[in-house]
Design a protein around this motif. Structure first.
Motif, short mmCIF file in Angstrom:
data_model
loop_
_atom_site.label_atom_id
_atom_site.label_comp_id
_atom_site.label_asym_id
_atom_site.label_seq_id
_atom_site.Cartn_x
_atom_site.Cartn_y
_atom_site.Cartn_z
N GLY A 122 49.03 -29.06 12.93
CA GLY A 122 48.16 -30.23 12.80
C GLY A 122 46.94 -30.12 13.70
O GLY A 122 45.81 -30.41 13.30
N LEU A 123 47.18 -29.68 14.93
CA LEU A 123 46.07 -29.52 15.88
C LEU A 123 45.07 -28.49 15.37
O LEU A 123 43.85 -28.67 15.47
N PHE A 124 45.61 -27.43 14.81
CA PHE A 124 44.74 -26.41 14.22
C PHE A 124 43.88 -27.01 13.11
O PHE A 124 42.67 -26.80 13.07
N GLY A 125 44.53 -27.80 12.24
CA GLY A 125 43.78 -28.45 11.16
C GLY A 125 42.71 -29.37 11.69
O GLY A 125 41.56 -29.37 11.22
N PHE A 126 43.07 -30.13 12.71
CA PHE A 126 42.12 -31.07 13.30
C PHE A 126 40.93 -30.34 13.92
O PHE A 126 39.76 -30.67 13.67
N PHE A 131 35.37 -28.38 13.80
CA PHE A 131 34.52 -27.19 13.74
C PHE A 131 33.59 -27.26 12.52
O PHE A 131 32.37 -27.07 12.62
N LEU A 132 34.17 -27.58 11.36
CA LEU A 132 33.35 -27.69 10.14
C LEU A 132 32.33 -28.81 10.26
O LEU A 132 31.19 -28.68 9.85
N HIS A 133 32.77 -29.90 10.87
CA HIS A 133 31.91 -31.06 11.04
C HIS A 133 30.67 -30.69 11.87
O HIS A 133 29.56 -31.05 11.54
N ASP A 138 28.12 -33.04 8.14
CA ASP A 138 28.57 -34.24 8.82
C ASP A 138 29.62 -34.98 8.01
O ASP A 138 30.33 -35.84 8.53
N ARG A 139 29.67 -34.67 6.74
CA ARG A 139 30.56 -35.45 5.89
C ARG A 139 32.02 -35.02 6.02
O ARG A 139 32.92 -35.74 5.63
N ILE A 140 32.23 -33.81 6.55
CA ILE A 140 33.60 -33.33 6.66
C ILE A 140 34.21 -33.78 7.98
O ILE A 140 33.64 -33.56 9.04
N GLY A 141 35.34 -34.42 7.90
CA GLY A 141 36.10 -34.78 9.10
C GLY A 141 37.54 -34.59 8.73
O GLY A 141 37.82 -34.00 7.70
N PRO A 142 38.45 -35.09 9.56
CA PRO A 142 39.85 -35.08 9.14
C PRO A 142 39.98 -35.82 7.80
O PRO A 142 39.53 -36.95 7.68
N CYS A 143 40.55 -35.18 6.81
CA CYS A 143 40.61 -35.79 5.49
C CYS A 143 41.77 -35.22 4.67
O CYS A 143 42.49 -34.34 5.15
#
Lengths: 294, 286
Positions: A122-126, A131-133, A138-143
């Motif tokens: 989960g931490l890796f995903g977060f 990182f992508l954000h 800017d539109r990519i966050g936890p999703c």
């Protein structure tokens, strides 16, 4: 005589522990069902909205579990959708192509992967979402998308192992027949070996689904929230059953919300029980799957 | 044409295998990369052995390491005898019909979601512990370890049963032929032969106890002080990761959770390789 009493003690000890475990688990389930069975009804799921209109997406559900159930469903389908192709292909490679040495090395990787705590995934995903954000959009966050990808990492070892195990379990005669008749290796795998091992692979996939449905640690870091309604897109946050249960246990405001928590727990546990029974029905004896539980 | 298809298929399978194993590596690399600035700032000693006091600028994860150790070892202490007894029951003591049924039940129990254990723990066990010991809120190491112990018992039992199943049938037949009772067979044939597998089972169960998040998060109280008794709250590494959600991605608080991630990852790796080593060395001697 001394040995005799040791033997008798062992028997008593074994039955006692068996009883203890049984009573602990029946206490756990009994408590849940007795406290919560009244809250399991249509209102629990749809709140004040009409069930039919909610399912047809004409009406938003504000105080029911419908968004959480739908969220969990979409999440599970997405994760399995990512994990199945790559997991099965890896399993096929391990069982049919890899040299013993390559197999030993790859095995080590997947053993580690299946042991990584889900919170770390989960931490890796977060961190990946952050990182992508920062670097791309800017539109990519936890999703939903990030959650499903992280969850697919979590269940990948299941699918790899079950594919590999069911392919390797095929007897030599079956394995060689098509080859002897002039089939290529690829044809043999796809037309003979995979159909033969489909039941094993299917039960592995269903267990993977169960694992996705119950996991809380991954989704709490990668985009599950307590209330947002139905997910609007892959890049939106979403509700999920296990996260809702966790949230209620610490943040419930009144009795009604608490009862919803009980209701959600019962629904989740029934869902997992159904999935488990289906997997069991497909293939008897799940001991070795349970051992791969990440 | 046919040959190309063969080749492409093989390449695709190989690529998938490489991609899956790359995930394993990528997770570690990412954690280390994100945690590195903190490490450069204060060094390993600062990070691992200092207390957690953000306002004094100290971001050590020492209390969480101790918390994780205390909760998982204590839970193992509860789970080990339980699993041992249950696996005895399944392995030889119970009559076949009962043992089959019991094993199926235990397999089903591994499917109970952890969040359910936590949920029931919060509303059932926490008040009991609070009343019984009359101190604090009931959210403490003991509560978390009890529930965690029950949660890992089915898995550990299955690990044990699995190592019983691996014993050559000839050993069992020999014992039967000598007129051994089921319990004699268990004590003098099965147990000595399955010892290695059982040790593996305990190690893997420890790995699972350390990796669990929800139970510790919901039941252990999450205090960042080092607990002095099992009735005091504590925080585990996993719970720490779940709790520290800092808005500022560059902050040392946020960096420190990657240190937790690395520690957990390395622990997993140690467990995996220890088990592989033990299994491998056993295979060599037999």
């Amino acid at each position: 005589m001394r040995y005799r009493s040791l033997e008798r003690l062992t028997i008593i000890f074994a039955w006692l522990t068996g009883l203890l475990l049984l009573s602990a688990v029946s206490l756990l389930l009994g408590y849940l069902f007795i406290k919560g069975y009244q809250s399991v009804n249509l209102t629990l799921i749809f709140g004040d909205a009409s069930p039919l209109r909610a399912i047809l997406l004409q009406e938003r559900v504000f105080n029911g579990l419908f968004p959480a159930i739908v969220g969990t469903l979409i999440l599970v389908l997405l994760s399995v959708f990512w994990a199945i192709p790559i997991g099965m292909a890896t399993g096929i490679y391990l069982a049919e192509y890899a040299s013993p040495r390559a197999k030993r090395v790859l095995d080590a990787f997947f053993d580690v992967l299946s042991g990584i705590p889900s919170i770390v995934i989960g931490l890796f995903g977060f961190a990946f979402a952050v990182f992508l954000h920062k670097h791309y959009s800017d539109r990519i966050g936890p999703c939903l998308l990030i959650s499903s990808i992280a969850l697919s990492f979590l269940v990948l070892p299941y699918i790899i192992r079950t594919t590999q195990a069911s392919l390797e379990g095929i007897p030599r005669e079956t394995r060689l027949t098509a080859l002897a008749l002039g089939a290529t290796k690829f044809q043999n795998i796809f037309l003979v070996l995979i159909p033969r091992s489909l039941t094993g692979i299917m039960s592995g996939i269903i267990l993977a689904i169960g694992r996705c449905a119950e996991d809380t640690a991954v989704i709490m870091l990668t985009g599950a929230v307590a209330s947002t309604g139905l997910p609007r897109s892959l890049f939106a946050q979403y509700e999920a059953l296990p996260f809702y249960i966790y949230y209620i246990s610490s943040q419930y405001a009144d009795r009604a919300e608490l009862m919803q928590g009980y209701g959600a727990s019962i629904i989740l546990i029934l869902l997992c029980a159904v999935l488990f029974s289906v997997a069991y029905g497909i293939r008897k004896g799940l001991t070795h799957f349970a051992l791969y539980r990440p | 044409m046919k040959r190309y298809r063969e080749l492409i298929a093989e390449r695709v399978f190989l690529l998938s295998a490489l991609a899956s194993s790359a995930i394993t590596v990528a997770i570690l690399v990412f954690m280390v990369f994100m945690g590195l600035p903190l490490l450069k700032q204060g060094g390993l000693y600062q990070l691992l052995l200092k207390p957690w006091a953000p306002f004094q600028g100290s971001f050590g994860i020492y209390p969480m390491i101790i918390g994780t150790g205390a909760i998982s070892l204590l839970s193992l202490l509860f789970a080990f005898p339980l699993s041992l007894g249950c696996s005895f029951l399944i392995g030889s003591i119970a009559p076949p019909s009962v043992s089959k049924w019991f094993r199926r039940l235990i397999e089903l129990m591994t499917g109970i979601p952890t969040v359910i254990y936590g949920f029931v723990g919060v509303f059932l066990l926490v008040p009991i512990v609070r009343e019984l010991f009359g101190s604090g809120s009931g959210l403490c190491i003991l509560t978390a370890a009890l529930v965690l112990g029950i949660m890992i018992t089915p898995t550990m039992t299955l690990f044990f049963c699995d190592s019983f199943d691996r014993i050559p049938k000839a050993y069992l037949d020999a014992a039967d032929a000598l007129g051994a009772s089921p319990v004699q067979k268990l004590l003098y044939v099965i147990l000595p032969a399955a010892k290695q597998g059982m040790i593996n089972g305990v190690i893997l169960s420890l790995g699972r106890a350390v990796g669990d998040t929800l139970i510790a998060l919901m039941l252990a109280g999450n205090s960042v002080r080092v607990a002095e008794s099992v009735l005091e709250p504590a925080r585990t590494l996993t719970a720490h990761i779940a709790l520290v959600i800092a808005a500022d991605y560059e902050s040392p608080e946020f960096r420190s959770i990657f240190a937790c991630g690395v520690v957990l990852y390395l622990f997993t790796m140690a467990v995996t390789f220890l088990v592989r080593y033990l299994t491998f060395s056993k295979d060599q001697t037999v």
